[in-house]
Write an enzyme that holds these catalytic residues in place. Structure first.
Site, PDB file in Angstrom:
ATOM      1  N   CYS A 133       0.825  -1.204   0.000  1.00 52.28           N
ATOM      2  CA  CYS A 133       0.000   0.000   0.000  1.00 52.28           C
ATOM      3  C   CYS A 133       0.857   1.251   0.000  1.00 52.28           C
ATOM      4  O   CYS A 133       1.877   1.326   0.669  1.00 52.28           O
ATOM      5  CB  CYS A 133      -0.952   0.067   1.190  1.00 52.28           C
TER       6      CYS A 133
ATOM      7  N   ARG B  84       4.278  -0.510  -4.520  1.00 49.61           N
ATOM      8  CA  ARG B  84       3.890  -0.917  -3.165  1.00 49.61           C
ATOM      9  C   ARG B  84       2.571  -1.684  -3.148  1.00 49.61           C
ATOM     10  O   ARG B  84       2.159  -2.182  -2.088  1.00 49.61           O
ATOM     11  CB  ARG B  84       3.754   0.312  -2.272  1.00 49.61           C
TER      12      ARG B  84
ATOM     13  N   TRP C 248      -2.638  -2.992  -1.711  1.00 50.68           N
ATOM     14  CA  TRP C 248      -2.229  -4.398  -1.794  1.00 50.68           C
ATOM     15  C   TRP C 248      -3.091  -5.078  -0.735  1.00 50.68           C
ATOM     16  O   TRP C 248      -2.865  -4.928   0.459  1.00 50.68           O
ATOM     17  CB  TRP C 248      -0.741  -4.542  -1.487  1.00 50.68           C
TER      18      TRP C 248
ATOM     19  N   ASN D   9      -2.265   2.236   5.612  1.00 52.75           N
ATOM     20  CA  ASN D   9      -1.249   1.272   5.202  1.00 52.75           C
ATOM     21  C   ASN D   9      -0.902   0.469   6.446  1.00 52.75           C
ATOM     22  O   ASN D   9      -0.432   1.047   7.430  1.00 52.75           O
ATOM     23  CB  ASN D   9      -0.014   2.037   4.669  1.00 52.75           C
ATOM     24  N   GLY D  10      -1.172  -0.827   6.424  1.00 53.47           N
ATOM     25  CA  GLY D  10      -0.858  -1.645   7.597  1.00 53.47           C
ATOM     26  C   GLY D  10      -1.951  -2.649   7.870  1.00 53.47           C
ATOM     27  O   GLY D  10      -2.813  -2.900   7.016  1.00 53.47           O
TER      28      GLY D  10
ATOM     29  N   GLU E  70      18.563 -17.460  -5.311  1.00 57.66           N
ATOM     30  CA  GLU E  70      18.112 -16.171  -5.843  1.00 57.66           C
ATOM     31  C   GLU E  70      17.701 -16.317  -7.325  1.00 57.66           C
ATOM     32  O   GLU E  70      16.706 -15.734  -7.754  1.00 57.66           O
ATOM     33  CB  GLU E  70      19.213 -15.116  -5.669  1.00 57.66           C
TER      34      GLU E  70
ATOM     35  N   LYS F 232      14.028 -15.425  -8.678  1.00 56.89           N
ATOM     36  CA  LYS F 232      13.822 -14.437  -9.750  1.00 56.89           C
ATOM     37  C   LYS F 232      12.908 -14.985 -10.819  1.00 56.89           C
ATOM     38  O   LYS F 232      11.976 -14.329 -11.243  1.00 56.89           O
ATOM     39  CB  LYS F 232      15.202 -14.089 -10.328  1.00 56.89           C
TER      40      LYS F 232
ATOM     41  N   GLU G  80       9.200 -15.553  -9.602  1.00 56.19           N
ATOM     42  CA  GLU G  80       8.433 -14.325  -9.340  1.00 56.19           C
ATOM     43  C   GLU G  80       7.733 -13.796 -10.590  1.00 56.19           C
ATOM     44  O   GLU G  80       6.628 -13.269 -10.503  1.00 56.19           O
ATOM     45  CB  GLU G  80       9.375 -13.203  -8.850  1.00 56.19           C
TER      46      GLU G  80
ATOM     47  N   HIS H 231      19.936 -36.460  -2.303  1.00 56.22           N
ATOM     48  CA  HIS H 231      19.127 -36.698  -1.102  1.00 56.22           C
ATOM     49  C   HIS H 231      17.643 -36.474  -1.341  1.00 56.22           C
ATOM     50  O   HIS H 231      16.894 -36.284  -0.384  1.00 56.22           O
ATOM     51  CB  HIS H 231      19.643 -35.824   0.044  1.00 56.22           C
TER      52      HIS H 231
ATOM     53  N   LYS I 296       6.480  -4.930  -3.650  1.00 58.39           N
ATOM     54  CA  LYS I 296       7.914  -4.717  -3.507  1.00 58.39           C
ATOM     55  C   LYS I 296       8.323  -4.515  -2.064  1.00 58.39           C
ATOM     56  O   LYS I 296       9.396  -4.910  -1.635  1.00 58.39           O
ATOM     57  CB  LYS I 296       8.331  -3.503  -4.333  1.00 58.39           C
TER      58      LYS I 296
HETATM   59  C1  G6P Z   1       9.480  -8.461  -1.169  1.00 57.86           C
HETATM   60  C2  G6P Z   1      10.045  -8.071  -2.513  1.00 57.86           C
HETATM   61  C3  G6P Z   1      11.464  -8.623  -2.654  1.00 57.86           C
HETATM   62  C4  G6P Z   1      12.320  -8.157  -1.504  1.00 57.86           C
HETATM   63  C5  G6P Z   1      11.694  -8.476  -0.148  1.00 57.86           C
HETATM   64  C6  G6P Z   1      12.441  -7.782   0.978  1.00 57.86           C
HETATM   65  O1  G6P Z   1       9.311  -9.834  -1.112  1.00 57.86           O
HETATM   66  O2  G6P Z   1       9.221  -8.553  -3.553  1.00 57.86           O
HETATM   67  O3  G6P Z   1      12.022  -8.188  -3.877  1.00 57.86           O
HETATM   68  O4  G6P Z   1      13.561  -8.786  -1.589  1.00 57.86           O
HETATM   69  O5  G6P Z   1      10.352  -8.026  -0.108  1.00 57.86           O
HETATM   70  O6  G6P Z   1      12.327  -6.385   0.822  1.00 57.86           O
HETATM   71  P1  G6P Z   1      13.449  -5.377   1.235  1.00 57.86           P
HETATM   72  O7  G6P Z   1      12.891  -4.037   0.897  1.00 57.86           O
HETATM   73  O8  G6P Z   1      13.651  -5.559   2.713  1.00 57.86           O
HETATM   74  O9  G6P Z   1      14.676  -5.703   0.481  1.00 57.86           O
END
Ligand code: G6P
Length: 591
Positions: A2, A27, A70, A96-97, A466, A470, A473, A489, A586
């Site tokens: 948000c 956001r 969101w 927001n929250g 990672e 990626k 996502e 395993h 994000k």
């Molecule tokens: C969300 C985002 C990620 C990010 C994570 C942590 O999951 O989609 O891209 O790595 O939050 O966010 P930060 O702002 O703490 O890196």
């Protein structure tokens, strides 16, 4: 999670707020809404989906608030979208929250005769303010009283109709920044939303209540109601409006920017690093923590600290850190890794660590963010705004900073700088049509598969995690990364004819193990793809090979870029939304 924007000033308020919301869409982008005060009458416009209009059908006014959502409580629809009206339509509110005690509060308000139109926890705040108005003279005090009864991390913004240009906002947990411009006063979850109008900002603290009245504002402590002093900070001048430039998506723009951002992350002198080096040396143990991509960056940084500087460094995902609290002592150092500096899970752990008396360090991208402000050792990675929800340039920058730190601890600062320069040069060469074509061809070949595996080891162990994150996502495909040692395993049971298995290979001591593991999956019919140092491109275990800008100790970071590109081209060929993937946000400022 948000985004909130508010504006009072000379410009057309709904234009300013719409523009700000577009910047904050990273956001949350389920739905959005804007409210204006049109000579004492509040007018609201709401819409589901992304913001794709240039102007909102609202009257021209001098004050407005807006919100991009969101969803947490209640489905995605216009009714649940913010801002929300009070029963008498005399104020509107956006939040927001998460109100953690909303059910309890709602029950009590229903008993008092209040009715609810939405499924949100937000409406509970609105009704609670209405209730508080009965015993308070001002809207400000009613907002304050209601706010103090909320549990959880919440930030709210209220637009009043009874007075012209009157906005009240309170922050707790979720960020809120005030901007002081010559044409007006701004409020936003991220200063980026108004950075093109002013660089003079006040980073609000938790429990700061702001009241804007025309061209003036006052800040109060929401708990005591007492007026507070505030500090105006000048934002870095380089922060401008954001645009995709010549690129079709922020993601590809940000991937390519890495040739420069890896250098920016390392723009620290040996002197600048002294404080953190000292803290790492004196610590009993160093915990590196973050979530999502930042969690994997924490793993890579801990790897560098252990393997280069021989430091007792342990990475722990912030959302799982609680299980380490029993052994955390005040002599431990906790380093938070975060793009936004606002991730709720990470902030919570830092609060616990502070209570224990630990020193806190941070590797973040956003200046003035909560994590940045609460840290004793503050290091910004200067990657510039990252807009695509899937993090790319920030990951490599955070890791580069960790690498520079580890090397500096063993007096290899200069060597580190030269390897980082090599990485940057290697990436500059790598970003060309030929590499892109090669990856696109692979993306086309595998786009109908559903399950994919990525093997890594040593410096490529976290890169496999990672890399998998990626791709999943954005492509929504099932990608799983793991250490090559894990293969036998269990995971090997899932390999069948044509299952794509990626093996990340660097010119290091682990390459032999990676080749053996790849042979094993090839023997079971896997479509094997090598990703890494071109030296291995003719190894018979690989059926396809993606050479990267592989580079000695920083090979892992060059390799992750290949997965970022694969993610991009795969999602593109599938027609997915790239910068704003489904269900993700994000900045995760709620738990
Ligand atoms: C969300 C985002 C990620 C990010 C994570 C942590 O999951 O989609 O891209 O790595 O939050 O966010 P930060 O702002 O703490 O890196």
């Amino acid at each position: 999670m948000c985004g909130i924007v508010g504006y009072v000033g000379k410009k057309n308020s709904s234009d300013i707020v719409l523009d700000g919301l577009k910047t904050l869409e990273y956001r949350g982008y389920d739905s959005w809404g804007i409210a204006v005060n049109d000579n004492g009458k509040l007018d609201v416009f709401k819409k589901v989906g992304e913001i794709n209009i240039k102007k909102v059908p609202l009257p021209k006014t001098s004050s407005a608030i807006g919100h991009t959502r969101w969803a947490t409580h209640g489905g995605v629809n216009e009714i649940n979208a913010h801002p929300h009206f009070s029963t008498r339509r005399d104020f509107v509110l956006a939040q927001n929250g998460i109100v953690e005690n909303y059910q309890d509060l709602k029950g009590k308000l229903i008993m008092k005769g209040y009715t609810f139109d939405t499924e949100t926890d937000t409406e509970v705040i609105v009704r609670l303010i209405e209730e508080k108005r009965k015993s308070n003279e001002t809207l400000k005090d009613s907002v304050r009283d209601a706010f103090n009864e909320l549990e959880g991390r919440n930030t709210v913004i209220v637009l009043d109709s009874s007075k012209e240009d009157h906005i009240i906002a309170v922050r707790n947990g979720s960020p809120l920044v005030l901007g002081i411009g010559k044409d007006g006063i701004f409020l936003a979850s991220d200063a980026l939303a108004f950075a093109k109008y002013t660089k003079d900002v006040v980073f609000l603290d938790n429990y700061d209540l702001v009241e804007i009245n025309g061209n003036e504002f006052k800040i109060y402590d929401a708990k005591s109601g007492i007026r507070k002093e505030y500090k105006v900070t000048k934002l870095n001048n380089k922060i401008k409006g954001i645009s995709k430039g010549k690129y079709s998506h922020f993601m590809i723009k940000e991937i390519v920017e890495q040739k420069d951002t890896v250098l920016k992350a390392a723009e620290y002198s040996e002197d600048d690093l002294k404080a953190i080096i000292e803290a790492v040396r004196n610590a009993n143990r160093v915990y590196i923590t973050g979530a999502g991509t930042a969690g994997f960056a924490s793993g890579q940084i801990a790897y560098y600290l252990r393997n280069i500087a021989k430091v007792d460094a342990l990475d722990v995902r912030s959302y799982d850190f609680e299980t380490f609290l029993p052994i955390l002592t005040k002599n431990d150092l906790v380093i938070a890794v975060s793009q936004s500096g606002e991730t709720a899970d990470t902030i919570e752990i830092l609060e616990f660590a502070k209570e224990k008396g630990c020193k806190i360090g941070c590797i973040v991208n956003v200046e003035g963010s909560t994590i940045h402000r609460m840290s004793d050792y503050k290091y910004l990675i200067h990657a510039g705004p990252e807009i695509c929800v899937a993090s790319t340039k920030v990951f490599t920058s955070q890791c580069v900073f960790g690498y520079l730190l580890a090397k500096s601890m063993v007096n290899e600062y200069k060597e580190a700088k030269s390897y980082i320069q090599d990485l940057s040069d290697g990436l500059s060469d790598y970003f060309n049509e030929k590499s892109f074509k090669h990856i696109k061809k692979l993306a086309k070949k595998i786009k109908d598969n559903e399950h994919f595996f990525i093997l890594g080891k040593g410096q490529n162990s976290y890169i496999s995690l990672e890399g998998a994150l990626k791709v999943k996502e954005i492509s929504y495909k099932h990608f799983e990364g793991f250490s090559a040692g894990e293969l036998k395993h269990g995971v090997i049971a899932l390999v069948e004819d044509d299952t794509p298995v990626f093996s990340i290979i660097s010119d290091d001591k682990d390459s032999k193990d990676i080749i053996s593991a790849t042979e094993e999956v090839k023997a079971r019919g896997a479509f094997t793809v090598g990703v890494g140092d071109s030296k291995f491109k003719n190894e018979s275990c690989f059926k396809y090979f993606l050479p990267t800008a592989s580079n000695k100790e920083l090979s892992g970071l060059a390799n992750v870029v290949a997965f970022q590109l694969l993610s991009y081209f795969l999602a593109d060929s599938l027609g997915n939304s790239i910068d704003k993937p489904r269900n993700l946000a994000k900045s995760v400022t709620v738990k």
